[in-house]
Design a protein around this motif. Structure first.
Motif, PDB file in Angstrom:
ATOM      1  N   GLY A 186       5.462   6.950 -17.329  1.00 27.68           N
ATOM      2  CA  GLY A 186       5.462   8.241 -18.002  1.00 27.68           C
ATOM      3  C   GLY A 186       4.105   8.884 -17.797  1.00 27.68           C
ATOM      4  N   GLN A 187       3.417   9.185 -18.884  1.00 29.30           N
ATOM      5  CA  GLN A 187       2.071   9.741 -18.764  1.00 29.30           C
ATOM      6  C   GLN A 187       1.129   8.688 -18.185  1.00 29.30           C
ATOM      7  N   PRO A 188       0.337   9.038 -17.156  1.00 26.71           N
ATOM      8  CA  PRO A 188      -0.544   8.032 -16.548  1.00 26.71           C
ATOM      9  C   PRO A 188      -1.611   7.539 -17.514  1.00 26.71           C
ATOM     10  N   GLU A 189      -1.894   6.230 -17.451  1.00 17.75           N
ATOM     11  CA  GLU A 189      -2.892   5.590 -18.282  1.00 17.75           C
ATOM     12  C   GLU A 189      -3.808   4.743 -17.411  1.00 17.75           C
ATOM     13  N   VAL A 190      -5.026   4.517 -17.878  1.00 11.44           N
ATOM     14  CA  VAL A 190      -5.986   3.711 -17.131  1.00 11.44           C
ATOM     15  C   VAL A 190      -6.103   2.338 -17.788  1.00 11.44           C
ATOM     16  N   VAL A 191      -5.948   1.296 -16.972  1.00 12.47           N
ATOM     17  CA  VAL A 191      -6.041  -0.076 -17.450  1.00 12.47           C
ATOM     18  C   VAL A 191      -7.379  -0.659 -16.996  1.00 12.47           C
ATOM     19  N   THR A 192      -8.185  -1.114 -17.950  1.00 10.68           N
ATOM     20  CA  THR A 192      -9.478  -1.741 -17.672  1.00 10.68           C
ATOM     21  C   THR A 192      -9.645  -2.938 -18.604  1.00 10.68           C
ATOM     22  N   ALA A 193     -10.804  -3.551 -18.515  1.00 12.49           N
ATOM     23  CA  ALA A 193     -11.215  -4.543 -19.510  1.00 12.49           C
ATOM     24  C   ALA A 193     -12.219  -3.906 -20.459  1.00 12.49           C
ATOM     25  N   ASP A 194     -12.473  -4.570 -21.589  1.00 17.83           N
ATOM     26  CA  ASP A 194     -13.558  -4.107 -22.439  1.00 17.83           C
ATOM     27  C   ASP A 194     -14.887  -4.535 -21.808  1.00 17.83           C
TER      28      ASP A 194
END
Length: 231
Positions: A186-194
């Motif tokens: 759906g809406q693009p999201e960014v996946v990272t680590a803390d």
């Protein structure tokens, strides 16, 4: 700093889709943030064109070039990181213009040598019709997720830093890979680590700004990769 690329135009057989890759590994810059990640040359092939941009006094510092239509002309441009001794790293867009492959736009530089940007992905994150490059500013030091918008207006490009989110990273120093990326469910999201590599974090645009949620423990690159898939 002004870049002075050397252009080469060579005939080639037609190809269905543009492709791009780096050539000419170099130790000119000597940062070492990305294992085997500094190159002198960007190669681009599309249709009858086979072109190479070779930088002087700068390097391509990235894991790979990214092919994205940045200006809505239905042609794939190349987005990557260019680094030099004076300005450090900057997001840079290259594309075809009247049969020539050239520099289109350069983003905000780090302002210092050996300070790097790790690109997370490119999408219209805030649904305004324009693409943003999501990248982590100094993933080993500052650990700031930044959204930088590139918009072409005639012959001019306008570059705007639209948002910053503190305390996120996507790259271990010396690693050949950037971890995480864009989750397109759906809406693009960014996946990272803390910042401490303990938790998986997902950042998305909501209303008037970006919000980040915890998606579970970080246990290695595969744990971030798994979150990219839509369940």
């Amino acid at each position: 700093m002004r870049l002075w690329p050397l252009l080469a135009l060579l005939p080639m057989a037609a190809c269905a889709e543009p492709i791009a890759w780096f050539e000419g590994p170099t130790d000119y810059y000597g940062h070492g943030a990305v294992a085997d990640g500094e190159y002198s040359t960007l190669r681009y092939q599309s249709g009858v064109f086979d072109e190479a941009i070779r930088l002087q006094n700068a390097v391509f510092e990235d894991t790979h070039p990214r092919l994205v239509d940045m200006n809505g002309d239905d042609l794939l441009d190349v987005v990557t990181v260019v680094s030099d001794h004076e300005d450090g790293a900057k997001i840079t867009v290259f594309g075809m213009n009247q049969g020539r492959f050239e520099t289109f736009a350069m983003g905000t530089p780090t302002g210092r040598k050996n300070r790097w940007y790790a690109i997370a992905g490119i999408a219209d994150f805030d649904n305004d019709g324009n693409p943003e490059v999501a990248y982590v500013d100094r993933p080993h030091l500052a650990k700031i997720l930044r959204f930088e918008e590139f918009v072409q207006d005639g012959a001019n490009w306008h570059v705007t830093i639209e948002a910053e989110v503190q305390g996120l990273t996507n790259h271990h120093y010396g690693s050949p890979i950037i971890e995480g990326g864009v989750r397109a469910c759906g809406q693009p999201e960014v996946v990272t680590a803390d910042a401490d590599w303990q938790r998986i974090m997902i950042t998305r645009y909501h209303g008037t700004g970006y919000v980040t949620r915890d998606a579970g423990p970080y246990t290695g690159p595969d744990s971030l990769q798994a979150v990219l898939h839509c369940n």
